[in-house]
Write a protein that holds these residues in place. Structure first.
Motif, PDB file in Angstrom:
ATOM      1  N   VAL A  85       0.847  -1.196   0.000  1.00 63.91           N
ATOM      2  CA  VAL A  85       0.000   0.000   0.000  1.00 63.91           C
ATOM      3  C   VAL A  85       0.885   1.249   0.000  1.00 63.91           C
ATOM      4  O   VAL A  85       0.660   2.184  -0.774  1.00 63.91           O
ATOM      5  N   GLU A  86       1.909   1.236   0.840  1.00 56.34           N
ATOM      6  CA  GLU A  86       2.780   2.413   0.923  1.00 56.34           C
ATOM      7  C   GLU A  86       3.614   2.593  -0.346  1.00 56.34           C
ATOM      8  O   GLU A  86       3.854   3.713  -0.788  1.00 56.34           O
ATOM      9  N   VAL A  87       4.042   1.477  -0.912  1.00 51.01           N
ATOM     10  CA  VAL A  87       4.808   1.565  -2.165  1.00 51.01           C
ATOM     11  C   VAL A  87       3.905   2.124  -3.270  1.00 51.01           C
ATOM     12  O   VAL A  87       4.288   3.032  -4.005  1.00 51.01           O
ATOM     13  N   ALA A  88       2.689   1.601  -3.345  1.00 52.46           N
ATOM     14  CA  ALA A  88       1.758   2.062  -4.384  1.00 52.46           C
ATOM     15  C   ALA A  88       1.410   3.531  -4.178  1.00 52.46           C
ATOM     16  O   ALA A  88       1.273   4.284  -5.145  1.00 52.46           O
ATOM     17  N   GLU A  89       1.275   3.931  -2.920  1.00 45.80           N
ATOM     18  CA  GLU A  89       0.969   5.326  -2.639  1.00 45.80           C
ATOM     19  C   GLU A  89       2.117   6.233  -3.083  1.00 45.80           C
ATOM     20  O   GLU A  89       1.889   7.291  -3.670  1.00 45.80           O
ATOM     21  N   ALA A  90       3.345   5.787  -2.819  1.00 46.30           N
ATOM     22  CA  ALA A  90       4.513   6.577  -3.218  1.00 46.30           C
ATOM     23  C   ALA A  90       4.603   6.664  -4.744  1.00 46.30           C
ATOM     24  O   ALA A  90       4.950   7.712  -5.298  1.00 46.30           O
ATOM     25  N   ILE A  91       4.268   5.572  -5.418  1.00 51.28           N
ATOM     26  CA  ILE A  91       4.296   5.575  -6.884  1.00 51.28           C
ATOM     27  C   ILE A  91       3.212   6.513  -7.424  1.00 51.28           C
ATOM     28  O   ILE A  91       3.473   7.340  -8.299  1.00 51.28           O
ATOM     29  N   ALA A  92       2.012   6.401  -6.863  1.00 44.70           N
ATOM     30  CA  ALA A  92       0.908   7.260  -7.310  1.00 44.70           C
ATOM     31  C   ALA A  92       1.288   8.734  -7.133  1.00 44.70           C
ATOM     32  O   ALA A  92       1.044   9.550  -8.023  1.00 44.70           O
ATOM     33  N   ALA A  93       1.909   9.059  -6.004  1.00 39.42           N
ATOM     34  CA  ALA A  93       2.311  10.445  -5.753  1.00 39.42           C
ATOM     35  C   ALA A  93       3.294  10.912  -6.820  1.00 39.42           C
ATOM     36  O   ALA A  93       3.182  12.019  -7.339  1.00 39.42           O
ATOM     37  N   LYS A  94       4.237  10.039  -7.172  1.00 36.33           N
ATOM     38  CA  LYS A  94       5.208  10.403  -8.202  1.00 36.33           C
ATOM     39  C   LYS A  94       4.541  10.601  -9.560  1.00 36.33           C
ATOM     40  O   LYS A  94       4.989  11.387 -10.381  1.00 36.33           O
ATOM     41  N   LEU A  95       3.478   9.847  -9.789  1.00 37.37           N
ATOM     42  CA  LEU A  95       2.756   9.963 -11.055  1.00 37.37           C
ATOM     43  C   LEU A  95       1.730  11.093 -11.018  1.00 37.37           C
ATOM     44  O   LEU A  95       1.020  11.335 -12.001  1.00 37.37           O
ATOM     45  N   GLY A  96       1.624  11.753  -9.859  1.00 37.72           N
ATOM     46  CA  GLY A  96       0.638  12.813  -9.716  1.00 37.72           C
ATOM     47  C   GLY A  96      -0.775  12.282  -9.717  1.00 37.72           C
ATOM     48  O   GLY A  96      -1.708  12.958 -10.142  1.00 37.72           O
ATOM     49  N   MET A  97      -0.927  11.061  -9.222  1.00 37.77           N
ATOM     50  CA  MET A  97      -2.262  10.444  -9.240  1.00 37.77           C
ATOM     51  C   MET A  97      -2.723  10.121  -7.819  1.00 37.77           C
ATOM     52  O   MET A  97      -1.925  10.099  -6.891  1.00 37.77           O
ATOM     53  N   THR A  98      -4.009   9.870  -7.703  1.00 40.39           N
ATOM     54  CA  THR A  98      -4.563   9.491  -6.404  1.00 40.39           C
ATOM     55  C   THR A  98      -4.774   7.985  -6.400  1.00 40.39           C
ATOM     56  O   THR A  98      -5.370   7.438  -7.320  1.00 40.39           O
ATOM     57  N   LEU A  99      -4.291   7.331  -5.350  1.00 46.11           N
ATOM     58  CA  LEU A  99      -4.411   5.869  -5.286  1.00 46.11           C
ATOM     59  C   LEU A  99      -5.777   5.456  -4.751  1.00 46.11           C
ATOM     60  O   LEU A  99      -6.277   6.014  -3.781  1.00 46.11           O
ATOM     61  N   GLU A 100      -6.350   4.474  -5.431  1.00 46.29           N
ATOM     62  CA  GLU A 100      -7.600   3.894  -4.946  1.00 46.29           C
ATOM     63  C   GLU A 100      -7.360   2.388  -4.816  1.00 46.29           C
ATOM     64  O   GLU A 100      -6.801   1.786  -5.729  1.00 46.29           O
ATOM     65  N   ILE A 101      -7.777   1.804  -3.699  1.00 46.11           N
ATOM     66  CA  ILE A 101      -7.512   0.379  -3.472  1.00 46.11           C
ATOM     67  C   ILE A 101      -8.766  -0.449  -3.716  1.00 46.11           C
ATOM     68  O   ILE A 101      -9.834  -0.156  -3.197  1.00 46.11           O
ATOM     69  N   ASP A 102      -8.604  -1.483  -4.514  1.00 47.86           N
ATOM     70  CA  ASP A 102      -9.690  -2.405  -4.793  1.00 47.86           C
ATOM     71  C   ASP A 102      -9.304  -3.748  -4.168  1.00 47.86           C
ATOM     72  O   ASP A 102      -8.424  -4.444  -4.669  1.00 47.86           O
ATOM     73  N   ASP A 103      -9.943  -4.067  -3.059  1.00 46.00           N
ATOM     74  CA  ASP A 103      -9.598  -5.282  -2.299  1.00 46.00           C
ATOM     75  C   ASP A 103     -10.474  -6.447  -2.769  1.00 46.00           C
ATOM     76  O   ASP A 103     -11.660  -6.493  -2.492  1.00 46.00           O
ATOM     77  N   ILE A 104      -9.860  -7.383  -3.481  1.00 43.94           N
ATOM     78  CA  ILE A 104     -10.629  -8.470  -4.108  1.00 43.94           C
ATOM     79  C   ILE A 104      -9.946  -9.818  -3.862  1.00 43.94           C
ATOM     80  O   ILE A 104      -8.879  -9.867  -3.250  1.00 43.94           O
ATOM     81  N   ALA A 105     -10.545 -10.876  -4.348  1.00 43.93           N
ATOM     82  CA  ALA A 105      -9.935 -12.202  -4.214  1.00 43.93           C
ATOM     83  C   ALA A 105      -8.607 -12.209  -4.976  1.00 43.93           C
ATOM     84  O   ALA A 105      -8.491 -11.571  -6.031  1.00 43.93           O
ATOM     85  N   PHE A 106      -7.621 -12.920  -4.452  1.00 36.13           N
ATOM     86  CA  PHE A 106      -6.309 -12.905  -5.099  1.00 36.13           C
ATOM     87  C   PHE A 106      -6.391 -13.353  -6.559  1.00 36.13           C
ATOM     88  O   PHE A 106      -5.771 -12.741  -7.440  1.00 36.13           O
ATOM     89  N   ASP A 107      -7.181 -14.389  -6.806  1.00 38.70           N
ATOM     90  CA  ASP A 107      -7.229 -14.883  -8.187  1.00 38.70           C
ATOM     91  C   ASP A 107      -8.103 -14.030  -9.109  1.00 38.70           C
ATOM     92  O   ASP A 107      -8.299 -14.371 -10.267  1.00 38.70           O
ATOM     93  N   SER A 108      -8.642 -12.924  -8.604  1.00 41.77           N
ATOM     94  CA  SER A 108      -9.375 -11.986  -9.470  1.00 41.77           C
ATOM     95  C   SER A 108      -8.503 -10.813  -9.903  1.00 41.77           C
ATOM     96  O   SER A 108      -8.924  -9.994 -10.729  1.00 41.77           O
ATOM     97  N   ILE A 109      -7.308 -10.721  -9.332  1.00 40.66           N
ATOM     98  CA  ILE A 109      -6.475  -9.540  -9.613  1.00 40.66           C
ATOM     99  C   ILE A 109      -6.075  -9.476 -11.095  1.00 40.66           C
ATOM    100  O   ILE A 109      -6.256  -8.449 -11.750  1.00 40.66           O
ATOM    101  N   ILE A 110      -5.570 -10.569 -11.619  1.00 40.64           N
ATOM    102  CA  ILE A 110      -5.153 -10.556 -13.039  1.00 40.64           C
ATOM    103  C   ILE A 110      -6.347 -10.316 -13.968  1.00 40.64           C
ATOM    104  O   ILE A 110      -6.259  -9.449 -14.850  1.00 40.64           O
ATOM    105  N   PRO A 111      -7.494 -10.998 -13.760  1.00 42.80           N
ATOM    106  CA  PRO A 111      -8.667 -10.662 -14.593  1.00 42.80           C
ATOM    107  C   PRO A 111      -9.060  -9.180 -14.520  1.00 42.80           C
ATOM    108  O   PRO A 111      -9.438  -8.600 -15.540  1.00 42.80           O
ATOM    109  N   GLU A 112      -8.956  -8.572 -13.329  1.00 44.54           N
ATOM    110  CA  GLU A 112      -9.309  -7.138 -13.221  1.00 44.54           C
ATOM    111  C   GLU A 112      -8.351  -6.252 -14.010  1.00 44.54           C
ATOM    112  O   GLU A 112      -8.759  -5.233 -14.543  1.00 44.54           O
TER     113      GLU A 112
END
Ligand code: ARG
Length: 278
Positions: A85-112
């Motif tokens: 979460v913190e790594v993604a937040e730091a990346i989003a900040a560098k990209l000038g974007m706002t991070l939104e977290i979608d908490d789903i089943a692990f095996d749904s991540i690649i399909p999403e």
């Protein structure tokens, strides 16, 4: 839509030129040209303001994850926290974007990611040949391994002893894939939606062992009496961020941000915050 964007852009440029950039509220374009005449303090204030505006203007970066995987992502009170979460937040900040977290089943991540519902999959996800057929991976950000958790009084002392046993895993993980090899040796694989459910099943005597990534294993063992991690790891793996296949634009941006986080020591600081060195 395009017109609106252009109008905003023009307004930004005009605001920038009218105020001589010093207190510009404009986006990335105006923020890039710091003039030599500006004092350092000015530049800093401006950079701060620009970051904020960029955040608002840069859009949303949707992170798909499965927050059942401490210390990488887990629920803490009402929020989802952890290394990823913190790594993604730091990346989003560098990209000038706002991070939104979608908490789903692990095996749904690649399909999403494939369907475009999410932009980045950050879930302690191991790079594998198989997954590379469906998604692209960024540079890796950490090394991990699969380990075996057993009850303290277990007769399982190493990987070979898993033959013929009941092994619990989290569905769709590399632990699942690796443990499945033992099916040929008469083992039964029990697949759970959450890694912790596998640990609970073992505590209740329903299964003999759990195969899972080492850091969550340490957390689960610390939280429960009477279980231990076997010394010999089953695999060595690397975690990376998954991105929709072919989205090289985002892949490059995330890799650049990740590279900067490695370079600055920020990545290590985030990891150290959650994992104490042995
Ligand atoms: N590293 C393993 C894999 O990639 C497990 C990851 C599980 N992550 C999670 N957030 N539940 O398959």
């Amino acid at each position: 839509m395009k017109k609106q964007v252009l109008a905003l852009f023009m307004a930004a440029v005009m605001t920038g030129s009218l105020t001589g950039c010093g207190s510009s509220t404009a986006g990335p374009t105006a923020g890039a040209d710091t003039t030599a005449a500006e004092t350092k303090a000015d530049a800093e204030t401006k950079a701060e303001a620009d970051t904020k505006t960029e955040e608002a203007a840069g859009g949303v970066l949707v992170m798909a994850t499965n927050a059942e995987f401490p210390p990488y992502e887990y629920h803490d009170g009402g929020s989802i926290v952890g290394i990823d979460v913190e790594v993604a937040e730091a990346i989003a900040a560098k990209l000038g974007m706002t991070l939104e977290i979608d908490d789903i089943a692990f095996d749904s991540i690649i399909p999403e990611l494939e369907s475009g519902k999410a932009d980045i999959g950050v879930a302690g996800m191991t790079v594998s040949e198989d997954r590379l057929k469906n998604v692209d991976f960024t540079d890796t950000y950490t090394t991990a391994s699969q380990v075996i958790i057993v009850k303290e009084d277990s007769d399982i002392a190493g990987p070979d002893d898993l033959a013929g046993k009941y092994i619990g895993v989290q569905l769709g993980t590399t632990g699942d894939i690796y443990a499945s090899d033992y099916e040929e040796e008469g083992s039964t694989i029990e697949r759970y939606n959450k890694g912790f459910e596998a640990v609970q099943a073992m505590l209740q005597g329903k299964i003999d062992a759990v195969v899972i990534d080492v850091e969550p294993a340490k957390v689960f063992v610390a939280q429960n009496e009477g279980i231990k991690i076997l010394d010999e790891p089953l695999t060595v793996e690397e975690y990376a961020i998954a991105i929709k296949k072919g989205n090289t634009e985002l892949l490059d941006k995330v890799n650049k941000a990740l590279g900067e986080l490695k370079e600055s020591g920020e990545l290590q600081a985030i990891i150290d915050k959650y994992i104490s060195a042995e």
